[in-house]
Design an enzyme around this catalytic site. Structure first.
Site, short mmCIF file in Angstrom:
data_model
loop_
_atom_site.label_atom_id
_atom_site.label_comp_id
_atom_site.label_asym_id
_atom_site.label_seq_id
_atom_site.Cartn_x
_atom_site.Cartn_y
_atom_site.Cartn_z
N ILE A 16 0.83 -1.21 0.00
CA ILE A 16 0.00 0.00 0.00
C ILE A 16 0.87 1.26 0.00
CG2 ILE A 16 -1.82 1.26 1.25
CD1 ILE A 16 -2.71 -1.46 0.01
N SER A 143 -10.41 -0.99 5.02
CA SER A 143 -9.71 -2.01 4.23
C SER A 143 -10.22 -2.05 2.79
CB SER A 143 -9.92 -3.38 4.87
OG SER A 143 -11.25 -3.80 4.62
N CYS A 144 -9.53 -2.81 1.97
CA CYS A 144 -9.93 -2.98 0.57
C CYS A 144 -11.36 -3.52 0.47
CB CYS A 144 -8.96 -3.93 -0.13
SG CYS A 144 -8.57 -5.41 0.82
N ARG A 172 -8.27 -13.09 -1.81
CA ARG A 172 -7.03 -13.68 -2.36
C ARG A 172 -6.22 -14.30 -1.20
NH1 ARG A 172 -5.11 -11.03 1.08
NH2 ARG A 172 -3.88 -9.11 1.04
N HIS A 224 -9.72 -9.78 -4.90
CA HIS A 224 -10.85 -10.45 -4.24
C HIS A 224 -12.08 -10.40 -5.15
CE1 HIS A 224 -8.42 -9.78 -0.68
NE2 HIS A 224 -8.76 -8.52 -0.54
#
Ligand SMILES: NC(=O)c1ccc[n+]([C@@H]2O[C@H](COP(=O)([O-])OP(=O)(O)OC[C@H]3O[C@@H](n4cnc5c(N)ncnc54)[C@H](O)[C@@H]3O)[C@@H](O)[C@H]2O)c1
Length: 349
Positions: A16, A143-144, A172, A224
């Site tokens: 990141i 978060s993502c 993932r 993901h």
């Protein structure tokens, strides 16, 4: 704040942090003063190649950097003395431990989704709650997975359509750079806790969103995928659903009919488009997998975990420092600088 540009530090130059550093360097209202880390191998040498000033996050790391021929500009404390805000992208928990240090230095701090909401008391997703972060000292970019849920559910929630959302998240197994060391083979590992933490986490961004998530991780590393089923307060047609998602920033459509049939094909498209590191900052929603049956709407979307929080972190810098009071203006500025789009193949769409 001194001068016209906000002075920014990035602590933790990993998956990141390196992307955030590059994105900061692209902004005309920000100056990347330096990056700090404890690594001294190829990962931090890239920062030198890119012209970033490199600082050592701890003294031992400084010695190792010296030994590796990396010119060290100073310690993390030296860096903190020169900036207005730090984006801490170090591993979770390690990053949280820096809070007192930032407070003592009088520097604003942004953390990533590995940290808990309670660390800063403010969980940020630009298009949902930019205004509430204005001039705060600290915030956490979620978060993502939570960012993707916040963006997509916000499109429906702000129209009053969400009675109850449920989502299944297939994560993932590991990130590409460390897949020689971590990961899984020929298996899927379910999260045993229901709801998985991403549902409650989305509620730190959209407090009255009724959402339950289940999650698992599989043997792939390209991003993901989420499958969301949303019970609606009234029948929502496919066209209405499509329009709502089209209107939502940082959500873009992909189509299986275009050959974009899986996670790998979408990432290949990002590479073909010469995006830096093949990054996809948008949530990619499969337009031809959208569905509505009058009671619920159904969405399938891809989350490029390595990239999606990068524009959010840039907007969070503007919000905390107050250099842009208008969230929509910040989102537009960030999107223009990175090349964030509503449609990946505009010439033929
Ligand atoms: N990787 C993802 O998919 C992803 C997505 C969204 C959010 N996040 C969150 O971002 C944060 C960072 O994750 P990441 O995946 O970039 O981690 P990473 O392991 O890729 O990078 C962390 C970096 O911090 C450095 N570091 C280690 N100890 C340090 C210390 N004491 N001080 C300063 N730097 C130190 C490491 O050398 C490395 O370069 C976490 O909160 C994570 O949960 C990660």
């Amino acid at each position: 704040m001194s001068g016209a540009k906000v002075r920014v530090a990035v602590n933790g130059y990993g998956v990141i942090g390196k992307r955030v550093a590059d994105a900061v360097a692209l902004q005309d209202d920000m100056e990347l003063v330096g990056v700090a880390d404890v690594a001294s191998d190829y990962r931090i040498r890239v920062a030198v190649e890119r012209g970033h000033a490199v600082f050592a996050s701890d003294p031992a790391a400084g010695d190792e950097m010296d030994a590796a021929g990396i010119s060290v500009a100073g310690t993390l404390d030296d860096l903190l003395g020169r900036v207005d805000v730090v984006a801490d992208c170090a591993p979770k928990k390690l990053a949280a431990a820096n809070k007192d240090r930032y407070q003592a230095a009088g520097v604003k701090g942004i953390w990533q989704g590995g940290e808990k909401h309670e660390l800063t008391g403010y969980s940020f997703c630009a298009q949902v709650n930019y205004t509430g972060a204005l001039n705060r000292d600290f915030a956490r970019v979620v978060s993502c997975n939570t960012t993707a849920l916040s963006r997509t559910m916000h499109a429906l929630h702000r129209r009053g359509w969400v009675r109850r959302a449920r989502a299944v998240l297939l994560r993932r197994g590991t990130d590409p750079w460390e897949s020689h060391a971590n990961g899984m083979i020929n298996t899927v590992v379910p999260e045993i806790r229901v709801p998985s933490h991403q549902g409650p986490d989305a509620q730190t961004v959209i407090p009255d969103l009724d959402i339950t998530t289940l999650a698992g991780a599989g043997p792939y590393n390209l991003s993901h995928i989420h499958f969301a089923m949303v019970e609606t307060t009234r029948p929502v047609s496919l066209d209405e659903l499509r329009d709502a998602l089209w209107d939502e920033p940082r959500v873009a459509f992909v189509r299986a009919a275009d050959g974009l049939v899986a996670l790998n094909s979408v990432i290949e498209l990002m590479r073909d488009l010469d995006r830096p590191r093949g990054d996809m900052w948008e949530v990619a929603v499969w337009e031809d997998a959208l569905a509505s049956d009058g009671r619920e709407v159904y969405l399938t979307f891809q989350v490029h975990n390595e990239a999606i929080v990068v524009p959010e972190t840039i907007d969070c810098i503007r919000a905390l420092t107050g250099i842009e009071p208008d969230g929509a203006a910040s989102v537009a500025k960030t999107d223009a600088s990175l090349g964030i789009t509503k449609t990946f193949l505009p010439a033929t769409t």
